[in-house]
Design an enzyme around this catalytic site. Structure first.
Site, PDB file in Angstrom:
ATOM      1  CE  LYS A 155      -3.954  -2.225   2.320  1.00 22.24           C
ATOM      2  NZ  LYS A 155      -4.914  -2.151   3.462  1.00 22.24           N
ATOM      3  CE1 TYR A 213      -9.472  -3.112   0.347  1.00 21.66           C
ATOM      4  CE2 TYR A 213      -8.487  -1.132  -0.551  1.00 21.66           C
ATOM      5  CZ  TYR A 213      -8.372  -2.319   0.160  1.00 21.66           C
ATOM      6  OH  TYR A 213      -7.155  -2.685   0.684  1.00 21.66           O
ATOM      7  CG  ASN A 242      -3.593  -2.246   6.960  1.00 22.01           C
ATOM      8  OD1 ASN A 242      -3.462  -1.952   5.784  1.00 22.01           O
ATOM      9  ND2 ASN A 242      -4.656  -2.894   7.422  1.00 22.01           N
ATOM     10  CG  HIS A 274      -5.359  -6.050  -0.305  1.00 22.66           C
ATOM     11  ND1 HIS A 274      -6.585  -5.994   0.306  1.00 22.66           N
ATOM     12  CD2 HIS A 274      -5.479  -6.920  -1.338  1.00 22.66           C
ATOM     13  CE1 HIS A 274      -7.428  -6.799  -0.357  1.00 22.66           C
ATOM     14  NE2 HIS A 274      -6.779  -7.365  -1.355  1.00 22.66           N
ATOM     15  CD  GLU A 294      -9.082  -8.759  -3.451  1.00 18.24           C
ATOM     16  OE1 GLU A 294      -7.945  -9.188  -3.163  1.00 18.24           O
ATOM     17  OE2 GLU A 294      -9.888  -8.348  -2.598  1.00 18.24           O
TER      18      GLU A 294
HETATM   19  P1  ATP Z   1      -7.078  -5.914   3.299  1.00 13.09           P
HETATM   20  O1  ATP Z   1      -8.457  -6.165   2.735  1.00 13.09           O
HETATM   21  O2  ATP Z   1      -6.510  -4.545   2.950  1.00 13.09           O
HETATM   22  O3  ATP Z   1      -6.129  -7.020   2.989  1.00 13.09           O
HETATM   23  P2  ATP Z   1      -8.017  -6.833   5.820  1.00 13.09           P
HETATM   24  O4  ATP Z   1      -8.698  -7.931   5.059  1.00 13.09           O
HETATM   25  O5  ATP Z   1      -7.102  -7.221   6.950  1.00 13.09           O
HETATM   26  O6  ATP Z   1      -7.151  -5.927   4.887  1.00 13.09           O
HETATM   27  P3  ATP Z   1     -10.532  -5.439   5.808  1.00 13.09           P
HETATM   28  O7  ATP Z   1     -11.484  -5.622   6.943  1.00 13.09           O
HETATM   29  O8  ATP Z   1     -10.803  -6.136   4.514  1.00 13.09           O
HETATM   30  O9  ATP Z   1      -9.063  -5.782   6.345  1.00 13.09           O
HETATM   31  O10 ATP Z   1     -10.393  -3.878   5.554  1.00 13.09           O
HETATM   32  C1  ATP Z   1      -9.817  -3.394   4.361  1.00 13.09           C
HETATM   33  C2  ATP Z   1      -8.881  -2.267   4.703  1.00 13.09           C
HETATM   34  O11 ATP Z   1      -9.643  -1.168   5.188  1.00 13.09           O
HETATM   35  C3  ATP Z   1      -7.871  -2.541   5.827  1.00 13.09           C
HETATM   36  O12 ATP Z   1      -6.720  -3.221   5.409  1.00 13.09           O
HETATM   37  C4  ATP Z   1      -7.555  -1.151   6.299  1.00 13.09           C
HETATM   38  O13 ATP Z   1      -6.632  -0.491   5.416  1.00 13.09           O
HETATM   39  C5  ATP Z   1      -8.916  -0.467   6.192  1.00 13.09           C
HETATM   40  N1  ATP Z   1      -9.677  -0.570   7.446  1.00 13.09           N
HETATM   41  C6  ATP Z   1     -10.283  -1.674   7.944  1.00 13.09           C
HETATM   42  N2  ATP Z   1     -10.902  -1.403   9.116  1.00 13.09           N
HETATM   43  C7  ATP Z   1     -10.681  -0.089   9.337  1.00 13.09           C
HETATM   44  C8  ATP Z   1     -11.055   0.819  10.382  1.00 13.09           C
HETATM   45  N3  ATP Z   1     -11.788   0.424  11.406  1.00 13.09           N
HETATM   46  N4  ATP Z   1     -10.635   2.100  10.272  1.00 13.09           N
HETATM   47  C9  ATP Z   1      -9.897   2.529   9.217  1.00 13.09           C
HETATM   48  N5  ATP Z   1      -9.519   1.723   8.195  1.00 13.09           N
HETATM   49  C10 ATP Z   1      -9.898   0.434   8.254  1.00 13.09           C
HETATM   50 MG    MG Z   2      -9.883  -7.546   3.336  1.00 13.09          MG
END
Ligand code: ATP
Ligand code: MG
Length: 141
Positions: free
Chosen positions: A12, A52, A115, A118, A129
């Site tokens: 990211k 997303y 974070n 992804h 994806e």
């Molecule tokens: P990713 O889909 O990016 O691999 P993930 O599956 O661990 O990560 P998801 O729940 O799918 O997490 O959320 C997608 C992304 O949205 C997260 O990686 C993070 O960047 C962001 N995100 C998720 N929860 C929050 C939150 N509570 N506040 C801010 N950003 C969030």
């Molecule tokens: Mg995810």
């Protein structure tokens, strides 16, 4: 049972900006993933919204899609036995506060949003994806 799988990984904008790309690729290779596709992109907000779409309507959607369009990202197609689960294990928990030692997010994530990486979360989302960013001919045999 072991099955050869493909998953989509993204480094990211936060991690690209912190010059963590090489370190993260090294962690990926040390775990035995084969990188079968890779490209550096700077996506637009609508492209981030399309990627997303499953999160549309969530409180963090607008901020997340702004963030993903804020700078270059490295998208990669990874191949390995159980790639989807193993890549998520190597990434670590979404919130770096909960990420285990040795994971990419423990080392490089700075917040629950920024974070670092992804990963696809299931076979159907991996298919969607991968096809979002790669044409079939762009993936190594
Ligand atoms: P990713 O889909 O990016 O691999 P993930 O599956 O661990 O990560 P998801 O729940 O799918 O997490 O959320 C997608 C992304 O949205 C997260 O990686 C993070 O960047 C962001 N995100 C998720 N929860 C929050 C939150 N509570 N506040 C801010 N950003 C969030
Ligand atoms: Mg995810």
């Amino acid at each position: 049972m072991k099955t050869l799988e493909r998953t989509l990984a993204i480094i990211k904008p936060d991690a690209v900006a912190r010059q963590a790309t090489g370190d993260i690729i090294s962690m990926i290779e040390k775990k035995g993933f084969r990188i079968i596709g890779a490209k550096m992109l700077h996506i637009t907000k609508p492209q981030a919204e399309g990627f997303y779409a499953v999160h549309a309507g969530k409180a963090f959607f607008d901020s997340l899609t702004d963030f993903m369009a804020s700078g270059p990202i490295l998208v990669m197609a990874l191949e390995k036995d159980n790639a989807i689960k193993e890549w998520r294990e190597l990434m670590g928990a979404t919130n770096p506060a909960n990420a285990a030692e040795g994971t990419i997010r423990k080392k490089w994530a700075s917040s629950i949003e920024k974070n670092a990486v992804h990963g696809s979360d299931a076979e159907d989302t991996a298919r969607f994806e991968l096809s979002y960013y790669f044409a079939g001919y762009e993936l190594a045999k």
